[in-house]
Scaffold this active site. Structure first.
Site, short mmCIF file in Angstrom:
data_model
loop_
_atom_site.label_atom_id
_atom_site.label_comp_id
_atom_site.label_asym_id
_atom_site.label_seq_id
_atom_site.Cartn_x
_atom_site.Cartn_y
_atom_site.Cartn_z
N ARG A 278 -9.36 33.27 22.44
CA ARG A 278 -9.85 34.24 21.98
C ARG A 278 -11.28 34.46 21.58
O ARG A 278 -11.83 33.56 20.88
CB ARG A 278 -9.06 34.72 20.85
CG ARG A 278 -9.37 36.11 20.33
CD ARG A 278 -8.84 36.43 19.18
NE ARG A 278 -7.24 36.76 19.40
CZ ARG A 278 -6.31 36.37 18.38
NH1 ARG A 278 -6.59 36.02 17.17
NH2 ARG A 278 -5.15 36.80 18.54
N TYR B 224 3.60 43.24 15.32
CA TYR B 224 1.91 43.46 15.07
C TYR B 224 1.27 43.96 16.41
O TYR B 224 0.62 45.12 16.39
CB TYR B 224 1.57 42.00 14.63
CG TYR B 224 0.07 42.28 13.94
CD1 TYR B 224 -0.34 42.93 12.87
CD2 TYR B 224 -1.18 41.68 14.51
CE1 TYR B 224 -1.62 43.07 12.28
CE2 TYR B 224 -2.45 42.01 14.19
CZ TYR B 224 -2.41 42.50 12.89
OH TYR B 224 -3.87 42.68 12.42
N GLY C 39 -0.26 22.74 17.47
CA GLY C 39 -0.40 22.17 18.85
C GLY C 39 -1.30 21.27 18.96
O GLY C 39 -1.51 20.31 17.93
N ASP C 40 -2.03 21.12 20.04
CA ASP C 40 -3.12 19.86 20.16
C ASP C 40 -4.45 20.25 19.70
O ASP C 40 -5.54 19.49 19.70
CB ASP C 40 -3.11 19.49 21.43
CG ASP C 40 -3.70 20.65 22.52
OD1 ASP C 40 -4.09 21.58 22.21
OD2 ASP C 40 -3.67 20.26 23.76
N GLY C 41 -4.52 21.68 19.10
CA GLY C 41 -5.81 22.19 18.28
C GLY C 41 -6.74 22.55 19.60
O GLY C 41 -7.95 22.86 19.53
N VAL D 247 -5.55 30.05 9.51
CA VAL D 247 -6.20 28.91 9.66
C VAL D 247 -7.21 28.49 8.80
O VAL D 247 -7.41 27.44 8.30
CB VAL D 247 -6.46 28.63 11.14
CG1 VAL D 247 -7.84 29.37 11.59
CG2 VAL D 247 -6.92 27.21 11.60
N VAL D 248 -8.14 29.55 8.37
CA VAL D 248 -9.30 29.30 7.75
C VAL D 248 -8.89 28.94 6.18
O VAL D 248 -9.24 27.93 5.91
CB VAL D 248 -10.38 30.40 7.57
CG1 VAL D 248 -11.57 30.01 6.56
CG2 VAL D 248 -11.07 30.33 9.06
N ARG E 137 5.32 37.72 17.65
CA ARG E 137 3.99 38.51 17.42
C ARG E 137 4.14 39.91 17.78
O ARG E 137 3.12 40.72 17.39
CB ARG E 137 2.86 37.80 18.08
CG ARG E 137 2.79 36.49 17.64
CD ARG E 137 1.36 35.74 18.33
NE ARG E 137 0.35 35.98 17.72
CZ ARG E 137 -0.37 35.00 17.12
NH1 ARG E 137 0.21 33.88 17.17
NH2 ARG E 137 -1.70 35.55 16.58
N1 UDP Z 1 -3.35 27.38 13.08
C1 UDP Z 1 -3.36 26.22 12.64
N2 UDP Z 1 -2.96 25.65 11.38
C2 UDP Z 1 -2.66 26.51 10.48
C3 UDP Z 1 -2.72 27.79 10.79
C4 UDP Z 1 -3.14 28.31 11.84
O1 UDP Z 1 -3.72 25.22 13.61
O2 UDP Z 1 -2.42 25.98 9.22
C5 UDP Z 1 -3.77 27.85 14.23
C6 UDP Z 1 -2.70 28.93 15.01
O3 UDP Z 1 -1.81 28.22 15.74
C7 UDP Z 1 -3.74 29.64 15.86
C8 UDP Z 1 -4.96 29.58 15.12
O4 UDP Z 1 -4.99 28.44 14.20
O5 UDP Z 1 -3.97 28.93 16.99
C9 UDP Z 1 -5.47 30.74 14.40
O6 UDP Z 1 -4.17 31.14 13.61
P1 UDP Z 1 -4.48 32.28 12.49
O7 UDP Z 1 -3.14 32.49 11.97
O8 UDP Z 1 -5.56 32.13 11.53
O9 UDP Z 1 -4.61 33.45 13.39
P2 UDP Z 1 -4.23 34.26 14.68
O10 UDP Z 1 -5.58 34.21 15.77
O11 UDP Z 1 -3.32 33.22 15.49
O12 UDP Z 1 -3.64 35.53 14.42
#
Ligand code: UDP
Length: 334
Positions: A279, A147, A207-209, A189-190, A144
């Site tokens: 976060r 970025y 992960g475990d969410g 994720v959204v 990461r």
């Molecule tokens: N995530 C997930 N499934 C997905 C995409 C993302 O569980 O299909 C998780 C990702 O591992 C992270 C969180 O959702 O913990 C937010 O990910 P995103 O890529 O949206 O943004 P980030 O805040 O990580 O830049």
């Protein structure tokens, strides 16, 4: 209204950039959107093209540019993990060389310049919620870091140009934002969960969410960005912009399943390396300096975002009506 004529929005065809251009046009500014269309999409600005105060140029901020502009919003950078990790060196160049080029332009024109920084400067935070004076916990050699460190270095450049040349800089740190105009291929994720739910495919929780994020609806975010730029006080920031309502990723998945009445189930996949465990923005500074706080909660924001993706899915020419959505690389742990 202050006498501002020409505004440059870099990343103007992107998710946030396109919303910003629209709002600036509604406020009667003249807007020049600049984008190399690497992740930005022309379709986002198509409705603006007929407006005589709007112009678009295809350009990459890694190359210098000479324009006559009063204000600059620098939003240009791939921002989702799959996109910024695809060519990490290019991501770093965009943040650092791109920022330098725009700061030189601001110096030449004596323009006010706003930089879209990110909550990623806090890395995997050890302070919660995050205040602007928290210096962060970033892995400088991880997947990461192109970025995170790129954006941290850009912040450093902005503050050095301010100290050395008295450039009127504004730095905002943007937390997770969602809404219409998101790229279905974005991989965040959204958008992933909504597309998966609408297609009745499994929602991929990494992960475990239990990791958390705080989701801000795009109109709230743009309102904060504009307030920061229009502030007549010379307040450089950095200032956090985000919605402090925090959710686990598993809660978000269930919320989206319910909101879409989907038959999808949830599957758990490997967590990408260096994925922040939590976060959440502390927005007291934005409240105090800008009188800003988000108004739109997740329920209303998701409703509008789901409608947007439903429209895309119904259009069979759209990439989200078929095919794979991208995912972040797992990466080696460092
Ligand atoms: N995530 C997930 N499934 C997905 C995409 C993302 O569980 O299909 C998780 C990702 O591992 C992270 C969180 O959702 O913990 C937010 O990910 P995103 O890529 O949206 O943004 P980030 O805040 O990580 O830049």
């Amino acid at each position: 209204m202050v006498n501002v004529k020409n505004i440059l929005v870099t990343g103007g065809a992107g998710f946030l950039g396109s919303h910003l251009c629209k709002v600036l046009l509604e406020k009667n500014y003249k807007v020049l959107a600049l984008d190399n269309l690497y992740t930005g999409r022309f379709v986002n600005i198509e409705p603006l093209i007929k407006n005589e105060n709007f112009h678009f140029i295809k350009h990459d901020i890694i190359k210098p540019i000479n324009l006559d502009v009063d204000w600059i919003f620098n939003l240009a950078c791939p921002a989702s993990p799959p996109h910024y990790q695809k060519d990490p060196i290019y991501t770093t160049k965009t943040s650092i060389i791109g920022s330098m080029n725009l700061l030189e332009l601001a110096k030449k024109n004596k323009s006010r310049i706003l930089h879209a920084s990110t909550s990623e400067v806090y890395g995997d935070p050890l302070q919660h919620p995050q205040k602007e004076n928290y210096r962060g916990n970033v892995n400088s050699i991880g997947i990461r870091s192109c970025y995170d460190e790129g954006k941290r270095c850009a912040e450093s450049l902005f503050f050095d140009y301010n100290r050395m040349y008295d450039i009127d800089i504004r730095v905002v740190r943007i937390f997770n934002t969602y809404g219409p105009n998101m790229d279905p291929q974005d991989g965040r994720v959204v958008s992933n969960f909504i597309i998966q739910a609408l297609r009745n495919e499994p929602l991929t929780v990494y992960g475990d969410g239990s990791q958390t994020r705080s989701f801000c609806y795009v109109s709230d975010l743009i309102d904060g960005i504009v307030k920061m730029m229009e502030l007549e006080d010379k307040f450089c920031g950095p200032v956090n912009l985000g919605n402090p309502q925090e959710y686990t990723i598993l809660d978000l998945a269930n919320f989206i399943l319910k909101s879409t009445s989907s038959n999808s189930n949830i599957i758990f996949e490997k967590l990408p390396a260096d994925d922040p465990t939590k976060r959440c923005p502390d927005i007291s500074l934005a409240k105090e300096k800008l009188g800003w706080e988000p108004k739109i909660g997740l329920k209303k924001g998701l409703k509008d975002t789901i409608s947007y993706f439903k429209r895309l899915l119904n259009n069979e020419n759209c990439c989200c009506s078929r095919g794979q959505i991208p995912r972040s690389s797992f990466g080696p742990s460092t």
